[in-house]
Design a protein around this motif. Structure first.
Motif, mmCIF file in Angstrom:
data_model
loop_
_atom_site.group_PDB
_atom_site.id
_atom_site.type_symbol
_atom_site.label_atom_id
_atom_site.label_comp_id
_atom_site.label_asym_id
_atom_site.label_seq_id
_atom_site.Cartn_x
_atom_site.Cartn_y
_atom_site.Cartn_z
ATOM 1 N N UNK A 102 0.837 -1.204 0.000
ATOM 2 C CA UNK A 102 0.000 0.000 0.000
ATOM 3 C C UNK A 102 0.869 1.250 0.000
ATOM 4 N N UNK A 103 1.948 1.205 0.735
ATOM 5 C CA UNK A 103 2.841 2.364 0.777
ATOM 6 C C UNK A 103 3.445 2.600 -0.610
ATOM 7 N N UNK A 104 3.851 1.512 -1.258
ATOM 8 C CA UNK A 104 4.421 1.636 -2.599
ATOM 9 C C UNK A 104 3.365 2.122 -3.593
ATOM 10 N N UNK A 105 2.166 1.557 -3.495
ATOM 11 C CA UNK A 105 1.098 1.948 -4.423
ATOM 12 C C UNK A 105 0.747 3.418 -4.245
ATOM 13 N N UNK A 106 0.820 3.864 -3.001
ATOM 14 C CA UNK A 106 0.542 5.271 -2.707
ATOM 15 C C UNK A 106 1.503 6.189 -3.481
ATOM 16 N N UNK A 107 2.701 5.677 -3.721
ATOM 17 C CA UNK A 107 3.696 6.440 -4.484
ATOM 18 C C UNK A 107 3.500 6.259 -5.992
ATOM 19 N N UNK A 108 2.530 5.419 -6.361
ATOM 20 C CA UNK A 108 2.304 5.190 -7.786
ATOM 21 C C UNK A 108 3.187 4.118 -8.391
ATOM 22 N N UNK A 109 3.811 3.283 -7.557
ATOM 23 C CA UNK A 109 4.709 2.252 -8.077
ATOM 24 C C UNK A 109 3.941 0.971 -8.369
ATOM 25 N N UNK A 110 4.117 0.396 -9.565
ATOM 26 C CA UNK A 110 3.499 -0.904 -9.839
ATOM 27 C C UNK A 110 4.102 -1.982 -8.932
#
Lengths: 260, 260
Positions: A102-110
């Motif tokens: 979720x933290x990564x997705x929050x940054x827009x990372x696939x």
């Protein structure tokens, strides 16, 4: 809405299980399904039959020859395994994994979650393609967890966080490199180490490669850092080549001098 | 080790799903499986075939004619449903449900989770047998959750807490009554209300019963309190009967006096 992680099934065997995975992905808001070498080929009508109407992850599923290719565009990859092998990768609970995704997705990372096939799970070589290992807290007395159930637990933990809203923002972080870039670095490094006689004795080569990859995966290198490290490898290998060439040339000169 | 909650499947349809439920129960350390009116009868060899070796919950599964009977010995019952109906029962996440079950198990109270059949889930009448409703956070766009997946999520949350160790003890609480006792109270109350003309208009009777049961379930009555309430019902109904009888007797006396 954060982009949900993709689900990568490595060498899945039963089409029914692939369908069940699609169904549970849809239950928890995931849709990007990737298949690496499905045993019985693809598409398989039995997958659609067991998806109970969750057709879209199957309709758009992509098939890959190699796990490396399936994760090439991702910036955070986690691998699930019932038995964490000897690895220097972080071992996460499904809940910790969801927080990380979720933290990564929050940054827009696939992002993606890799699941092994029904019979054997993931090999140690598969696992070091990931930044961390996810282990579901199974009763040691009965470890045989169905593939779709493993996906369900991980997808459920994602969904719980998704419903809870985004985690507090700490400002944008630099994205970790795409896996294709990381694989490029690994290949480059290992080729040069091979040439340099690093893998000795030869039977230890696979373990040595795994340890190197695990350490570098853990570092979560950015695109720029991957380029930097490729420069490092080049400088070390070709540089040493140049030094050797110079030494050889100098020795030759000396010998020539002695001869004259 | 706390005693794990039992799993009650109400009118399950497919033997394969019953087997898959047994398998995932074993994965997460549950073993007490109860079946209410399985559609195709019991035992069903296909259940064992799909349990992948998790035979013991199936070998020892008990079959019941009525859900009431299946929960009779339990002191905390939670019912899972995808769509919380209009109910005054508490609605819990799987995580909150696990915490509630763990707290009860810590006190030594037998607990259970009720799951509806594949097609229709639980009816409103089934649900009010429970103290609370568990709802899995499904994407509203695709609600069709496989039965074994629903069990998996709830059992997983139980296991996470089980691995984390017991919750802080607040000293022994008085146990809530066995469900058989509670059912006895409900039946007693409803019979007397019927006799008293309470259920009016008749078409509202089922909803009125549900609302009563939901309110009383929520109270988590102890054995002593159930006895007290039965006494209350008796006192109100028979007491009023006595009053009516006295009134009738007095009227008769008066009339007799007038006659004489």
């Amino acid at each position: 809405m954060r982009q949900a992680p993709c689900v990568i099934l490595n060498e899945p065997q039963l089409a029914e299980n692939i369908g069940a995975v699609a169904r549970v992905m849809a239950n928890f808001g995931l849709s990007d399904l990737r298949l690496v070498r499905p045993r019985d080929g693809w598409p398989q009508p039995r997958a659609w039959a067991s998806a109970s109407g969750a057709d879209w992850p199957l309709d758009e599923a992509r098939v890959f020859d190699r796990l490396e290719a399936a994760v090439a565009d991702l910036r955070l990859v986690l691998a699930t395994t019932a038995r964490p092998r000897e690895t220097e990768l972080a071992v996460l609970t499904p809940r910790e994994a969801a927080a990380s995704l979720a933290e990564a997705a929050e940054q827009g990372w696939p992002c993606g979650l890799v699941f092994g096939g029904e019979r054997a799970g993931l090999t140690a070589d598969d696992i070091v393609l990931a930044k961390g290992v996810v282990t579901i807290p199974i009763d040691p007395k009965f470890r045989s967890l169905n593939l779709a159930q493993a996906v369900a637990i991980c997808a459920y933990e994602w969904r719980v966080l998704e419903e809870a809203g985004p985690p507090p923002a700490f400002g944008p972080r630099t994205a970790p490199a795409e896996h294709a870039e990381l694989m490029g670095l690994f290949g480059h490094l290992e080729t040069e180490l091979e040439a340099g006689g690093f893998f000795h004795p030869p039977e230890k080569r696979p373990a040595m490669i795994r340890n190197l990859r695990a350490a570098l995966s853990r570092a979560e290198l950015t695109d720029q850092e991957v380029r930097t490290f490729r420069g490092v490898v080049t400088a070390l290998s070709k540089g040493r080549g140049r030094v050797l060439a110079k030494l050889a040339a100098r020795r030759k000169e000396t010998r020539t001098g002695e001869d004259s």
